[in-house]
Design a protein around this motif. Structure first.
Motif, mmCIF file in Angstrom:
data_model
loop_
_atom_site.group_PDB
_atom_site.id
_atom_site.type_symbol
_atom_site.label_atom_id
_atom_site.label_comp_id
_atom_site.label_asym_id
_atom_site.label_seq_id
_atom_site.Cartn_x
_atom_site.Cartn_y
_atom_site.Cartn_z
ATOM 1 N N ALA A 5 7.740 49.420 -10.180
ATOM 2 C CA ALA A 5 7.677 49.047 -11.589
ATOM 3 C C ALA A 5 7.854 50.264 -12.481
ATOM 4 N N ALA A 6 7.193 51.365 -12.125
ATOM 5 C CA ALA A 6 7.313 52.594 -12.922
ATOM 6 C C ALA A 6 8.729 53.147 -12.873
ATOM 7 N N ALA A 7 9.329 53.171 -11.677
ATOM 8 C CA ALA A 7 10.683 53.707 -11.535
ATOM 9 C C ALA A 7 11.689 52.865 -12.307
ATOM 10 N N SER A 8 11.594 51.541 -12.163
ATOM 11 C CA SER A 8 12.536 50.655 -12.859
ATOM 12 C C SER A 8 12.360 50.751 -14.368
ATOM 13 N N THR A 9 11.102 50.775 -14.820
ATOM 14 C CA THR A 9 10.847 50.851 -16.259
ATOM 15 C C THR A 9 11.359 52.163 -16.837
ATOM 16 N N THR A 10 11.131 53.266 -16.127
ATOM 17 C CA THR A 10 11.606 54.567 -16.598
ATOM 18 C C THR A 10 13.126 54.585 -16.725
ATOM 19 N N GLU A 11 13.803 54.033 -15.735
ATOM 20 C CA GLU A 11 15.266 53.987 -15.776
ATOM 21 C C GLU A 11 15.758 53.167 -16.967
ATOM 22 N N LEU A 12 15.109 52.025 -17.191
ATOM 23 C CA LEU A 12 15.505 51.170 -18.306
ATOM 24 C C LEU A 12 15.190 51.826 -19.652
#
Length: 234
Positions: free
Chosen positions: A17-24
């Protein structure tokens, strides 16, 4: 006139969740992030199909291993993430007219074919489409033990919802300075009767509330302009 980007984490857990949110966040530079999904609710505090809005998020798994007298004990060190003040204001205004919100939510639920059953052998079912504020516990473990679930209240007395992604989203958004909200539909009670029967219903209920809040509750203020030009108003 708002641009809404929709994405999926692809896997459960706060790390993804953190990785995907950061990328977005880096790619889209959004004004706000709304995470939508399902969660477990404490049996005597929640109802199946009920929707909760994150007033605060408790990262309940943080701890220290302490050696005393030749024995090792665990000392809890939970962290809390609180809703940004601007979103607290938006939620207060959104929930201040429950009759109007119920009317819109009921109409939208009918439009997407969301029908809450009057009763279920799995436990009590929500009868009101109006969401409520809640304290959400977030960790890496799938909870299927009511005693362990209830023990989380020793860390925060208002915790009655548990899931696995909110801390990742909260951490990424706070680092970026972006306000966020977690919207969860209650799909089970985190006990031995946990199954998938209410997953779709709870997910639809959360999506209905998220859409209505974005349309009628979320305010884009002049001081919350996009962080870079040319991206519209995501």
């Amino acid at each position: 006139g708002r641009v809404i980007a929709v994405a999926c984490f692809g896997a459960a857990g706060n790390v993804d969740a953190a990785a995907s949110t950061t990328e977005l966040l880096n790619h889209l530079k959004p004004r706000a992030v709304v995470m939508v999904g399902i969660a477990a609710g404490m049996r005597d505090k929640c109802r199946l199909g009920e929707v909760v809005l994150s007033e605060r998020i408790v990262a309940y798994e943080g701890a220290a291993l302490v050696a005393r007298g030749g024995e090792t004990s665990t000392s809890p060190r939970p962290e809390q993430y609180r809703l940004a003040h601007v979103l607290k204001q938006d939620l207060a205004a959104y929930l201040s007219d429950p009759a109007a919100a119920r009317s819109r939510l009921s109409a939208l639920a009918l439009q997407v074919g969301l029908v809450l059953p009057e009763a279920a052998d799995a436990g009590p079912v929500a009868s009101d489409p109006l969401p409520r504020l809640a304290t959400v516990g977030s960790g890496e473990k799938l909870i299927r033990d009511p005693d362990r679930f209830r023990a989380l209240r020793d860390l925060h007395g208002k915790l009655d919802v548990a899931e696995m992604e909110a801390v990742g989203v909260a951490n990424a958004c706070e680092r970026a300075g972006t306000p966020y909200l977690v919207v969860r539909g209650i799909s089970d009670f985190g006990d031995e009767r946990k199954d998938d029967r209410f997953h779709e219903l709870a997910a639809k209920a959360a999506a209905v509330v998220a859409r209505d809040f974005i349309a009628y509750g979320l305010v884009f203020r002049p001081d919350s302009a996009p962080k870079s030009a040319g991206l519209g108003r995501p």
